[in-house]
Motif scaffolding. Structure first.
Motif, PDB file in Angstrom:
ATOM      1  N   THR A 262       1.404   4.364  -8.287  1.00  0.00           N
ATOM      2  CA  THR A 262       0.889   4.938  -6.915  1.00  0.00           C
ATOM      3  C   THR A 262      -0.475   5.214  -6.965  1.00  0.00           C
ATOM      4  N   TYR A 263      -1.162   4.941  -5.895  1.00  0.00           N
ATOM      5  CA  TYR A 263      -2.371   4.990  -5.892  1.00  0.00           C
ATOM      6  C   TYR A 263      -2.786   5.635  -4.308  1.00  0.00           C
ATOM      7  N   GLN A 264      -3.420   6.729  -4.551  1.00  0.00           N
ATOM      8  CA  GLN A 264      -3.972   7.138  -3.068  1.00  0.00           C
ATOM      9  C   GLN A 264      -5.079   6.467  -2.339  1.00  0.00           C
ATOM     10  N   GLN A 265      -5.074   6.489  -1.123  1.00  0.00           N
ATOM     11  CA  GLN A 265      -6.003   5.886  -0.233  1.00  0.00           C
ATOM     12  C   GLN A 265      -6.752   7.015   0.566  1.00  0.00           C
ATOM     13  N   PRO A 266      -7.940   6.770   0.874  1.00  0.00           N
ATOM     14  CA  PRO A 266      -8.574   7.708   1.688  1.00  0.00           C
ATOM     15  C   PRO A 266      -8.036   8.072   3.033  1.00  0.00           C
ATOM     16  N   GLU A 267      -7.147   6.957   3.678  1.00  0.00           N
ATOM     17  CA  GLU A 267      -6.717   7.228   5.095  1.00  0.00           C
ATOM     18  C   GLU A 267      -5.469   6.487   4.914  1.00  0.00           C
ATOM     19  N   ARG A 268      -4.616   6.506   6.038  1.00  0.00           N
ATOM     20  CA  ARG A 268      -3.353   5.804   6.378  1.00  0.00           C
ATOM     21  C   ARG A 268      -3.798   4.260   6.027  1.00  0.00           C
ATOM     22  N   LEU A 269      -2.829   3.455   5.678  1.00  0.00           N
ATOM     23  CA  LEU A 269      -2.984   1.952   5.514  1.00  0.00           C
ATOM     24  C   LEU A 269      -2.607   1.249   6.658  1.00  0.00           C
ATOM     25  N   TYR A 270      -3.577   0.397   6.973  1.00  0.00           N
ATOM     26  CA  TYR A 270      -3.159  -0.625   8.007  1.00  0.00           C
ATOM     27  C   TYR A 270      -2.817  -1.907   7.434  1.00  0.00           C
ATOM     28  N   SER A 271      -3.494  -2.305   6.684  1.00  0.00           N
ATOM     29  CA  SER A 271      -3.362  -3.636   6.159  1.00  0.00           C
ATOM     30  C   SER A 271      -3.827  -3.888   4.794  1.00  0.00           C
ATOM     31  N   LEU A 272      -3.270  -5.012   3.877  1.00  0.00           N
ATOM     32  CA  LEU A 272      -3.504  -5.063   2.494  1.00  0.00           C
ATOM     33  C   LEU A 272      -3.515  -6.541   2.445  1.00  0.00           C
ATOM     34  N   SER A 273      -4.255  -7.241   1.297  1.00  0.00           N
ATOM     35  CA  SER A 273      -4.163  -8.668   0.957  1.00  0.00           C
ATOM     36  C   SER A 273      -4.203  -8.904  -0.279  1.00  0.00           C
ATOM     37  N   LEU A 274      -3.792  -9.774  -0.900  1.00  0.00           N
ATOM     38  CA  LEU A 274      -3.914  -9.903  -2.388  1.00  0.00           C
ATOM     39  C   LEU A 274      -4.117 -11.371  -2.671  1.00  0.00           C
ATOM     40  N   VAL A 275      -5.173 -11.667  -3.490  1.00  0.00           N
ATOM     41  CA  VAL A 275      -5.354 -13.131  -4.055  1.00  0.00           C
ATOM     42  C   VAL A 275      -5.838 -12.876  -5.584  1.00  0.00           C
ATOM     43  N   GLY A 276      -5.020 -13.512  -6.496  1.00  0.00           N
ATOM     44  CA  GLY A 276      -5.342 -13.618  -8.013  1.00  0.00           C
ATOM     45  C   GLY A 276      -5.093 -11.984  -8.374  1.00  0.00           C
ATOM     46  N   ASN A 277      -6.126 -11.580  -8.740  1.00  0.00           N
ATOM     47  CA  ASN A 277      -6.188  -9.964  -9.374  1.00  0.00           C
ATOM     48  C   ASN A 277      -6.851  -8.963  -8.348  1.00  0.00           C
ATOM     49  N   ARG A 278      -7.154  -9.542  -6.997  1.00  0.00           N
ATOM     50  CA  ARG A 278      -7.884  -8.719  -5.946  1.00  0.00           C
ATOM     51  C   ARG A 278      -6.995  -8.179  -5.141  1.00  0.00           C
ATOM     52  N   VAL A 279      -7.163  -6.843  -4.883  1.00  0.00           N
ATOM     53  CA  VAL A 279      -6.487  -6.484  -3.655  1.00  0.00           C
ATOM     54  C   VAL A 279      -7.240  -5.842  -2.741  1.00  0.00           C
ATOM     55  N   VAL A 280      -7.177  -6.196  -1.418  1.00  0.00           N
ATOM     56  CA  VAL A 280      -8.319  -5.473  -0.446  1.00  0.00           C
ATOM     57  C   VAL A 280      -7.113  -4.693   0.387  1.00  0.00           C
ATOM     58  N   VAL A 281      -7.769  -3.410   0.631  1.00  0.00           N
ATOM     59  CA  VAL A 281      -6.807  -2.429   1.314  1.00  0.00           C
ATOM     60  C   VAL A 281      -7.818  -1.946   2.699  1.00  0.00           C
ATOM     61  N   ALA A 282      -7.456  -2.010   3.817  1.00  0.00           N
ATOM     62  CA  ALA A 282      -7.802  -1.672   5.002  1.00  0.00           C
ATOM     63  C   ALA A 282      -7.306  -0.295   5.508  1.00  0.00           C
ATOM     64  N   THR A 283      -7.878   0.787   5.681  1.00  0.00           N
ATOM     65  CA  THR A 283      -7.283   1.978   6.297  1.00  0.00           C
ATOM     66  C   THR A 283      -8.166   2.272   7.723  1.00  0.00           C
TER      67      THR A 283
ATOM     68  N   TRP B 214       1.790   4.666   5.738  1.00  0.00           N
ATOM     69  CA  TRP B 214       1.051   5.343   6.801  1.00  0.00           C
ATOM     70  C   TRP B 214       0.908   6.827   6.059  1.00  0.00           C
ATOM     71  N   ASP B 215       1.426   7.147   5.164  1.00  0.00           N
ATOM     72  CA  ASP B 215       1.227   8.425   4.543  1.00  0.00           C
ATOM     73  C   ASP B 215       0.344   8.328   3.247  1.00  0.00           C
ATOM     74  N   LYS B 216      -0.545   7.382   3.252  1.00  0.00           N
ATOM     75  CA  LYS B 216      -1.790   7.214   2.661  1.00  0.00           C
ATOM     76  C   LYS B 216      -1.736   6.498   1.153  1.00  0.00           C
ATOM     77  N   PRO B 217      -0.548   6.536   0.607  1.00  0.00           N
ATOM     78  CA  PRO B 217      -0.584   5.966  -0.778  1.00  0.00           C
ATOM     79  C   PRO B 217      -0.228   4.433  -0.763  1.00  0.00           C
ATOM     80  N   SER B 218      -0.631   3.409  -1.707  1.00  0.00           N
ATOM     81  CA  SER B 218      -0.314   2.307  -1.814  1.00  0.00           C
ATOM     82  C   SER B 218       0.406   2.287  -3.374  1.00  0.00           C
ATOM     83  N   LYS B 219       1.545   1.543  -3.293  1.00  0.00           N
ATOM     84  CA  LYS B 219       2.536   1.522  -4.630  1.00  0.00           C
ATOM     85  C   LYS B 219       2.677  -0.007  -5.117  1.00  0.00           C
TER      86      LYS B 219
END
Length: 186
Positions: free
Chosen positions: A121-142, A99-104
């Protein structure tokens, strides 16, 4: 003469449920184990088929998320300031969102049996609510209905940046198992 047909049971109440709101639940890919995280500061492990509580793990802060690595190891994210208000965890590498913005990204094996090793460590545009991973894809919802899609092999910048088409804030994102897309839930 009338006959009474009973409906199939589609679910059942678990024995020894959490005493506060459930933040997440995950089934194991390898067994009938069910992991449940709760705002009552606990993570519970159930044998879902037998309806038996196999273990309960208490923390200092409320639990925001949980997942299986395999049947012998699990991960959870707590607001007890030990992992800094992490909101979401997925496996492969251990990827946490905050919730303080980065994904790690973390190496779950650690270094010589020590703590987990921070990979990036990867900064996100806003606080992160959810993320999901399949294979090499990571989807981040903020916050702000941002949805970013990353390639796990190059997390320095998103492959795609878009705004959710949902009218309300995205609360949950999950990738299709075959990696062809994702689903958003408000």
């Amino acid at each position: 003469m009338t006959s009474v047909h009973s409906l199939p049971v589609l679910g059942r109440e678990l024995a020894n449920p959490p005493t506060d709101g459930i933040s997440n639940l995950r089934f194991s890919n390898h067994s009938d184990n069910l992991l449940v995280s709760s705002w009552d500061k606990s993570v519970r492990l159930y044998d879902a088929r037998a309806n038996i509580l196999r273990g309960e793990f208490m923390y200092a802060g409320l639990i925001l998320d949980c997942c299986f690595h395999d049947d012998s190891s699990r991960f959870s994210a707590s607001a007890d300031n030990k992992v800094r208000s992490v909101r979401s965890v997925v496996i492969g590498q251990v990827i946490t969102g905050s919730w303080d913005k980065p994904s790690k990204c973390w190496d779950p094996r650690g270094a010589s049996g020590q703590e987990r090793t921070l990979v990036g460590t990867y900064q996100q545009p806003e606080r992160l609510y959810s993320l999901s991973l399949v294979g090499n894809r990571v989807v981040v919802a903020t916050v702000g209905r941002h949805v970013n899609v990353y390639d796990l092999r190059n997390m320095s910048q998103p492959e795609q940046q878009k705004e959710s088409s949902l009218k309300y804030q995205t609360r949950c994102v999950r990738c299709y198992p075959n990696g062809t897309g994702n689903v958003l839930k408000a």
